[in-house]
Design a protein around this motif. Sequence first.
Motif, PDB file in Angstrom:
ATOM      1  N   TRP A 141      26.011  26.296  28.757  1.00  0.00           N
ATOM      2  CA  TRP A 141      25.939  26.368  30.209  1.00  0.00           C
ATOM      3  C   TRP A 141      27.292  26.028  30.827  1.00  0.00           C
ATOM      4  O   TRP A 141      27.941  25.063  30.428  1.00  0.00           O
ATOM      5  CB  TRP A 141      24.873  25.399  30.742  1.00  0.00           C
ATOM      6  CG  TRP A 141      23.498  25.802  30.306  1.00  0.00           C
ATOM      7  CD1 TRP A 141      22.813  25.381  29.201  1.00  0.00           C
ATOM      8  CD2 TRP A 141      22.659  26.758  30.948  1.00  0.00           C
ATOM      9  NE1 TRP A 141      21.595  25.995  29.116  1.00  0.00           N
ATOM     10  CE2 TRP A 141      21.476  26.856  30.181  1.00  0.00           C
ATOM     11  CE3 TRP A 141      22.781  27.536  32.093  1.00  0.00           C
ATOM     12  CZ2 TRP A 141      20.435  27.704  30.529  1.00  0.00           C
ATOM     13  CZ3 TRP A 141      21.737  28.385  32.442  1.00  0.00           C
ATOM     14  CH2 TRP A 141      20.578  28.458  31.660  1.00  0.00           C
ATOM     15  N   TYR A 164      29.583  24.921  34.177  1.00  0.00           N
ATOM     16  CA  TYR A 164      29.438  24.176  35.426  1.00  0.00           C
ATOM     17  C   TYR A 164      30.827  23.757  35.910  1.00  0.00           C
ATOM     18  O   TYR A 164      31.810  23.836  35.151  1.00  0.00           O
ATOM     19  CB  TYR A 164      28.546  22.943  35.237  1.00  0.00           C
ATOM     20  CG  TYR A 164      29.129  21.866  34.352  1.00  0.00           C
ATOM     21  CD1 TYR A 164      29.835  20.788  34.899  1.00  0.00           C
ATOM     22  CD2 TYR A 164      28.981  21.910  32.971  1.00  0.00           C
ATOM     23  CE1 TYR A 164      30.369  19.795  34.103  1.00  0.00           C
ATOM     24  CE2 TYR A 164      29.515  20.921  32.158  1.00  0.00           C
ATOM     25  CZ  TYR A 164      30.204  19.864  32.724  1.00  0.00           C
ATOM     26  OH  TYR A 164      30.744  18.885  31.921  1.00  0.00           O
ATOM     27  N   SER A 222      20.994  20.436  39.612  1.00  0.00           N
ATOM     28  CA  SER A 222      21.223  21.877  39.751  1.00  0.00           C
ATOM     29  C   SER A 222      21.297  22.548  38.384  1.00  0.00           C
ATOM     30  O   SER A 222      20.818  23.676  38.213  1.00  0.00           O
ATOM     31  CB  SER A 222      22.504  22.137  40.535  1.00  0.00           C
ATOM     32  OG  SER A 222      23.655  21.696  39.817  1.00  0.00           O
ATOM     33  N   ARG A 238      18.744  25.451  36.794  1.00  0.00           N
ATOM     34  CA  ARG A 238      19.175  26.714  36.175  1.00  0.00           C
ATOM     35  C   ARG A 238      18.569  26.876  34.786  1.00  0.00           C
ATOM     36  O   ARG A 238      18.143  27.978  34.407  1.00  0.00           O
ATOM     37  CB  ARG A 238      20.697  26.748  36.085  1.00  0.00           C
ATOM     38  CG  ARG A 238      21.384  26.940  37.435  1.00  0.00           C
ATOM     39  CD  ARG A 238      22.863  26.599  37.346  1.00  0.00           C
ATOM     40  NE  ARG A 238      23.523  27.380  36.302  1.00  0.00           N
ATOM     41  CZ  ARG A 238      24.692  27.057  35.766  1.00  0.00           C
ATOM     42  NH1 ARG A 238      25.322  25.962  36.159  1.00  0.00           N
ATOM     43  NH2 ARG A 238      25.231  27.823  34.845  1.00  0.00           N
ATOM     44  N   GLU A 245      14.846  27.850  35.235  1.00  0.00           N
ATOM     45  CA  GLU A 245      14.702  29.238  35.682  1.00  0.00           C
ATOM     46  C   GLU A 245      14.990  30.206  34.542  1.00  0.00           C
ATOM     47  O   GLU A 245      14.297  31.231  34.397  1.00  0.00           O
ATOM     48  CB  GLU A 245      15.648  29.495  36.856  1.00  0.00           C
ATOM     49  CG  GLU A 245      15.241  28.768  38.133  1.00  0.00           C
ATOM     50  CD  GLU A 245      16.296  28.867  39.221  1.00  0.00           C
ATOM     51  OE1 GLU A 245      17.391  29.401  38.930  1.00  0.00           O
ATOM     52  OE2 GLU A 245      16.035  28.411  40.358  1.00  0.00           O
TER      53      GLU A 245
END
Length: 339
Positions: free
Chosen positions: A161, A163, A171, A175, A178
């Motif tokens: 991921w 960021y 947050s 993600r 989702e």
Amino acid sequence: MADAPPARRGRILRLLAGLLLTLAALAASAYGGFRWALAEYEAPGPLGEERAVVIPRGAATGTIAQRLEEAGVIDNARVFLAAAWVTSEAGPLRAGEYAFPARASLRTVLETLRSGRTVQRRLTVPEGLTVAQILALLEQAEGLTGSVAPPPEGSLLPETWSYSWGDTRESLVRRMREAMDQALAEAWAQRAEDLPLASPREALILASIIERETGVAEERGKVAGVFVNRLRRGMPLQSDPTVIYAVTDGAGVLDRPLSRADLVTDHPHNTYRNRGLPPTPIASPGRASILAAVRPAETDALYFVADGRGGHVFSRTLEEHNRAVARLRAIERERRGTN
């Protein structure tokens, strides 16, 4: 002036000449100053190698200049302030973490700060971790802020991921959730017919067990096939990782071999005592394990055990399985004897 005496006309002409010379000198000085300022604006900076600098939210231009000077990105904070003021119509200086290249000029520094192109950090979440383990990774990740309430087990998709500095843990967890919802929906849409799974959630639970049972990519489908066969026959799954999840209270890691007492532990996740799927996932499965759960390999195997070399031996009957277990025990005894 035509009627002025010659002496007076001479003084006036000298004054005009002096004024013109002064104006010319000022123009030359201004031009020279402009050329100097332009040279300073375009000149290579002092930075010897690429460096990242964090600009805090709400930082004043003076604070930014001081931070850049301390980091060695610029030579002089005052010159930076002047350049920022002169070019202010280009936009505000933005907060974030920025990577400045070696020898970055004032122009490059200011353009970088106005671009908003912050450093993209990366956090790799391996497949098969529990929620507690993933939250520990998030807690240790440099640059993330804030706290987050633990989400449901198995709800976070393990991937790498990206960021930015200052992003919140909440947050990033959002993600991950989702992405897991989307991955599960896509897999469920292409599920095989007549699966003994009633919902995407059950597929997620099975996928989490598959993920913890094998790290060999080509085995996932066959492991899934074994579990599907056992579910169809009403046999207990007898999956060791579910017992580990039970006896560690969801930690998912046990620093010793499972004991016979562990296998009879009275816990909803113990698939030696309970038939069917456990009530929740036991880890966060990756995309490959989710797909294996909904599209298992065709097999008549009902058992599998480690082969001592990182893979598994699959068996159709209990007799075949017991022989495979005996071979594994012999390999383990031999290894203990040579150590």
